[in-house]
Design a protein around this motif. Structure first.
Motif, mmCIF file in Angstrom:
data_model
loop_
_atom_site.group_PDB
_atom_site.id
_atom_site.type_symbol
_atom_site.label_atom_id
_atom_site.label_comp_id
_atom_site.label_asym_id
_atom_site.label_seq_id
_atom_site.Cartn_x
_atom_site.Cartn_y
_atom_site.Cartn_z
ATOM 1 N N ARG A 47 0.841 -1.196 0.000
ATOM 2 C CA ARG A 47 0.000 0.000 0.000
ATOM 3 C C ARG A 47 0.878 1.248 0.000
ATOM 4 O O ARG A 47 2.034 1.207 0.443
ATOM 5 C CB ARG A 47 -0.917 -0.025 1.236
ATOM 6 N N PRO A 48 0.338 2.382 -0.506
ATOM 7 C CA PRO A 48 1.165 3.576 -0.712
ATOM 8 C C PRO A 48 1.998 3.995 0.494
ATOM 9 O O PRO A 48 3.182 4.278 0.378
ATOM 10 C CB PRO A 48 0.133 4.647 -1.069
ATOM 11 N N GLN A 49 1.400 3.991 1.683
ATOM 12 C CA GLN A 49 2.130 4.524 2.835
ATOM 13 C C GLN A 49 3.155 3.546 3.399
ATOM 14 O O GLN A 49 3.932 3.917 4.284
ATOM 15 C CB GLN A 49 1.144 4.959 3.932
ATOM 16 N N ALA A 50 3.200 2.314 2.853
ATOM 17 C CA ALA A 50 4.098 1.305 3.418
ATOM 18 C C ALA A 50 5.569 1.591 3.130
ATOM 19 O O ALA A 50 6.452 1.022 3.779
ATOM 20 C CB ALA A 50 3.726 -0.078 2.883
ATOM 21 N N GLY A 51 5.834 2.457 2.159
ATOM 22 C CA GLY A 51 7.231 2.715 1.802
ATOM 23 C C GLY A 51 7.925 3.719 2.696
ATOM 24 O O GLY A 51 9.065 4.100 2.469
ATOM 25 N N LYS A 52 7.268 4.131 3.749
ATOM 26 C CA LYS A 52 7.812 5.181 4.617
ATOM 27 C C LYS A 52 9.069 4.759 5.359
ATOM 28 O O LYS A 52 9.930 5.574 5.649
ATOM 29 C CB LYS A 52 6.745 5.611 5.625
ATOM 30 N N MET A 54 11.774 1.075 6.454
ATOM 31 C CA MET A 54 12.068 -0.336 6.205
ATOM 32 C C MET A 54 11.174 -1.222 7.070
ATOM 33 O O MET A 54 10.664 -2.242 6.621
ATOM 34 C CB MET A 54 13.540 -0.630 6.502
ATOM 35 N N GLU A 55 10.962 -0.805 8.291
ATOM 36 C CA GLU A 55 10.159 -1.624 9.212
ATOM 37 C C GLU A 55 8.733 -1.768 8.680
ATOM 38 O O GLU A 55 8.156 -2.857 8.712
ATOM 39 C CB GLU A 55 10.133 -0.986 10.611
ATOM 40 N N LYS A 56 8.185 -0.661 8.175
ATOM 41 C CA LYS A 56 6.819 -0.719 7.641
ATOM 42 C C LYS A 56 6.749 -1.627 6.414
ATOM 43 O O LYS A 56 5.798 -2.386 6.234
ATOM 44 C CB LYS A 56 6.343 0.687 7.254
ATOM 45 N N LEU A 57 7.773 -1.533 5.576
ATOM 46 C CA LEU A 57 7.773 -2.364 4.365
ATOM 47 C C LEU A 57 7.884 -3.839 4.713
ATOM 48 O O LEU A 57 7.159 -4.679 4.166
ATOM 49 C CB LEU A 57 8.962 -1.979 3.470
ATOM 50 N N TYR A 61 5.167 -6.808 3.781
ATOM 51 C CA TYR A 61 5.460 -8.024 3.020
ATOM 52 C C TYR A 61 5.266 -9.287 3.867
ATOM 53 O O TYR A 61 4.954 -10.354 3.339
ATOM 54 C CB TYR A 61 6.872 -7.959 2.434
ATOM 55 N N GLU A 62 5.446 -9.161 5.157
ATOM 56 C CA GLU A 62 5.146 -10.318 6.027
ATOM 57 C C GLU A 62 3.655 -10.632 5.980
ATOM 58 O O GLU A 62 3.253 -11.799 5.894
ATOM 59 C CB GLU A 62 5.573 -10.012 7.466
ATOM 60 N N SER A 95 19.878 -3.220 1.636
ATOM 61 C CA SER A 95 19.590 -3.856 2.922
ATOM 62 C C SER A 95 18.078 -3.935 3.156
ATOM 63 O O SER A 95 17.597 -4.865 3.819
ATOM 64 C CB SER A 95 20.267 -3.097 4.065
ATOM 65 N N TRP A 96 17.324 -2.985 2.602
ATOM 66 C CA TRP A 96 15.862 -3.054 2.725
ATOM 67 C C TRP A 96 15.332 -4.258 1.938
ATOM 68 O O TRP A 96 14.524 -5.031 2.436
ATOM 69 C CB TRP A 96 15.195 -1.799 2.165
#
Lengths: 461, 258
Positions: A47-52, A54-57, A61-62, A95-96
């Motif tokens: 989702r758009p805001q997930a790229g904010k 590394m933890e959110k991304l 994906y989990e 690393s991300w």
């Protein structure tokens, strides 16, 4: 080392089938691709805001991975490939990407250990080799680009892919101006040169990390043409021009396998049936199951010779039937189940033909990509396989001939506009030199003048 | 391979584009729309044909015959481009024709400007950009070309444009419209940031957004957003603003199709 294809992997078009390839590929956790069965390949976008951060991304994906694996087990699917197409943050910060690959693979291993489901993880690195104004194919970002492949491979990715961009600056200019030579130069010459460079390096990383050097797609160019061409009533580009770009793209995407890739090719490479006919590598394809991402005119036809069956991409969010990754993975899995039954009951060729025929006459693009005609384009490429320019030109001319034959049969009907666009592109092609050096020299001069963002040094020129 | 009989194909699919194709050829349709003035006609025809050299020759002939260069921009070049965009809107010609005509028209405008000290007036200023983190710019290039073809002064910020750079440009240029394109879900979030920063500054410029993963639902989530499904919507949105529709809700009412 680049070994060019000069012959066909299959003796005849009729030998090509879904779920079977000449050279199956073992990958991931118990999976073998193109070895007598088809497997769904699920693709998704955060989702758009997930790229904010590394933890959110990683968390996003989990969720995606867990949802998809759980649904596959719930419906009894025997196998699945997950494809993560990097958002730019994951490739610009290797690393991300590695953290996401590790998180996903950990979950997939848990499902494999508990249920025995065969699975593999594809990471498609973003082609980050550009700055704001120019492609920067060989510049500072090249090391980061390659590092992203290596870090993701070490962290758990099984299949390495990219949708590379070489030649796009010339192609984008040319396709909007009906410049046939420019299309050929962008895809067939510049694109091929870049492919040979990057895929030799990706193959070395795959060898070093024990992963699979999978394949590319000409999404950046041939799919741009296909999307601009749009549906039957859209007026942005003749579909007869779009299929010529596609035919050329097969000569270009083939370079990956000549430089060490082994398949499966990427789902959005609509040129993949042509490539399979020449190389025998397994391929991923998308069609009616990728309507969540875009529309095309060959929703069934593309399934004809696929080994992985994909949904292209879907944004992760909720639907009535679960999250999007659950809904689309389930759809893919049932399609694969149907193909696998056809393979087991000796009806695969009938199903393949039904799939191809349902779209073959819908549009000139589907007509050329129907496996019998795709094979002919493959032969035109292999005939001059050692010469990137000539084989691209051959493919383009062969696609024009195939469309003309379809029109002459009365089964493929073109508008006057499509017919005149076809006549123009064919006349342009026939008038081109057979001398690759002259073509290069002429077009270098021309596009250096016409395309401000074209930098020959991107191609070592 | 199994095959279909010719007579069976119509039951499987319909080539609506073939069935509905207009009788008139594009050249015939263009001929009906060209202005009749014998000095303007060759300019308009050369624009339609996308022939840059012919446009300049025809402009020079008109200047030699007494036409003022500054007047030829509106009275000849824009008229010729109007023929092209009308034929495109009616589905008679395709986008590459428009792009080639736009190139020829812009070349013609530069030629006219080189022949006078007068400064041409544009219909309005539009700032175009591709979202931060996104380098896919063919859609933006089409939008910019179509806006220029419609007579707008386009400030093209390029691709991968940082949010603050967009804010800076809007503050400085005071456009009637801002456009943003993006291919990816993670980059289009920048549109919302741009929206918020513009509102913080009290700037309420319509912000037309479109491209790959962008959809109407997303664009409707921020106050200034107007969704453009196709590149060709951009000049239509600009025209609506020039005609007086500056209210975002009214623009959405007109252009949101879903």
């Amino acid at each position: 080392m680049v070994n060019k294809y000069t012959s066909m992997a299959y003796a005849k078009a009729d030998d090509m089938l879904f779920g079977q390839s000449k050279f199956p590929v073992k990958a991931g956790l118990g999976l073998e691709i193109g070895a007598g069965y088809t497997t769904p390949e699920l693709n998704y976008a955060p989702r758009p805001q997930a790229g904010k951060s590394m933890e959110k991304l990683v968390k996003e994906y989990e969720r995606i991975t867990t949802d998809a694996m759980a649904r596959m087990v719930q419906i009894g699917a025997p196998s699945i490939v997950l494809e993560t197409e990097h958002v730019e943050q994951m490739s610009n910060n290797p690393s991300w990407g590695a953290a996401v690959a590790h998180a996903q693979k950990t979950i997939m291993e848990e499902y494999h250990d508990e249920y025995g489901i065969k699975c593999a993880l594809r990471h498609t690195i973003g082609d980050i080799r550009e700055d704001r104004d120019y492609l920067q194919l060989r510049g500072d970002k090249y090391n980061t680009f390659m590092e992203a492949f290596e870090e993701c491979a070490k962290a758990g990715a099984d299949l390495l892919s990219v949708e590379s961009m070489g030649g796009k600056e010339v192609f984008d200019y040319s396709i909007l101006r009906n410049d046939t030579a420019g299309m050929l130069f962008g895809i067939g010459v510049l694109g091929s040169m870049d492919m040979e460079m990057i895929w030799a390096d990706i193959a070395a990383i795959a060898k070093k990390t024990g992963t699979v050097c999978a394949g590319d797609t000409d999404c950046a160019q041939a799919n741009t043409a296909m999307f601009i061409a749009g549906g039957l009533l859209d007026k942005n580009l003749a579909h007869t021009t779009a299929i010529v770009a596609r035919a050329i793209s097969a000569a270009r995407s083939l370079c990956a396998y000549e430089a060490g890739a082994v398949g499966p090719g990427k789902d959005c490479g609509y040129e993949n049936t042509i490539i399979k006919s020449i190389s025998g590598v397994p391929i991923a394809q998308e069609g009616k199951t990728s309507t969540c991402a875009h529309s095309d005119l060959m929703g069934n036809l593309t399934m004809q010779c696929c080994d992985l069956w994909s949904n292209e991409s879907v944004e992760y969010h909720g639907e009535f039937g679960g999250t999007t990754v659950q809904c689309w993975s389930e759809t893919l899995a049932y399609d694969c189940s149907m193909m696998n039954v056809a393979l087991k009951t000796g009806k695969a060729k009938d199903l393949r033909d039904i799939l191809a025929l349902s779209d073959k006459f819908r549009d000139p693009q589907g007509y050329v990509l129907a496996y019998d005609n795709a094979y002919k384009v493959g032969e035109a490429i292999a005939k001059d396989g050692n010469n990137n320019y000539l084989r691209s030109k051959n493919a383009a001319i062969e696609s024009c001939k195939i469309v003309e034959e379809g029109v002459n049969s009365g089964k493929l009907r073109l508008t006057r506009f499509e017919a005149s666009a076809l006549a123009k592109v064919k006349a342009d092609l026939v008038a081109l030199t057979d001398d690759a050096d002259k073509f290069m020299s002429d077009n270098l001069t021309k596009f250096k003048q016409e395309v401000a963002v074209f930098r020959p040094e991107n191609y070592g020129l | 391979m199994l095959d279909l009989k010719l007579e069976d194909i119509d039951g499987i699919l319909v080539r609506y584009n073939v069935a509905l194709e207009k009788e008139m050829t594009p050249d015939e349709a263009a001929e009906e729309l060209y202005p009749k003035d014998e000095l303007i006609y060759p300019v308009a025809k050369a624009i339609y044909e996308g022939e840059e050299d012919d446009v300049v020759d025809a402009l020079q002939a008109a200047i030699d015959a007494g036409k003022k260069p500054i007047d030829l921009i509106d009275d000849a070049l824009m008229v010729g481009m109007g023929v092209v965009t009308q034929l495109y809107d009616e589905g008679i010609i395709f986008l590459p024709n428009v792009m080639m005509s736009a190139d020829a028209m812009l070349n013609g405008i530069e030629y006219c400007k080189s022949k006078t000290t007068d400064v041409p007036e544009s219909k309005g200023k539009v700032v175009c950009h591709v979202a931060e983190g996104d380098v896919h710019d063919i859609g933006k290039n089409i939008v910019a070309a179509l806006l220029r073809a419609a007579g707008y002064d386009v400030i093209d910020l390029g691709r991968d444009v940082p949010v603050d750079e967009v804010i800076q440009a809007v503050t400085k240029e005071k456009p009637i419209l801002l456009t943003g394109t993006a291919l990816m879900t993670t980059t289009m979030y920048a549109f919302k940031e741009i929206n918020d920063k513009l509102l913080e500054k009290g700037i309420k410029v319509p912000f037309a957004c479109g491209g790959g993963a962008v959809n109407q639902d997303f664009v409707s989530q921020y106050d200034l957003g107007v969704y453009g499904e196709e590149a060709a919507d951009a000049p239509k949105i600009a025209d609506a603003i020039v005609a007086g529709t500056t209210d975002i809700a009214a623009l959405r009412e007109e252009f949101h199709k879903h």
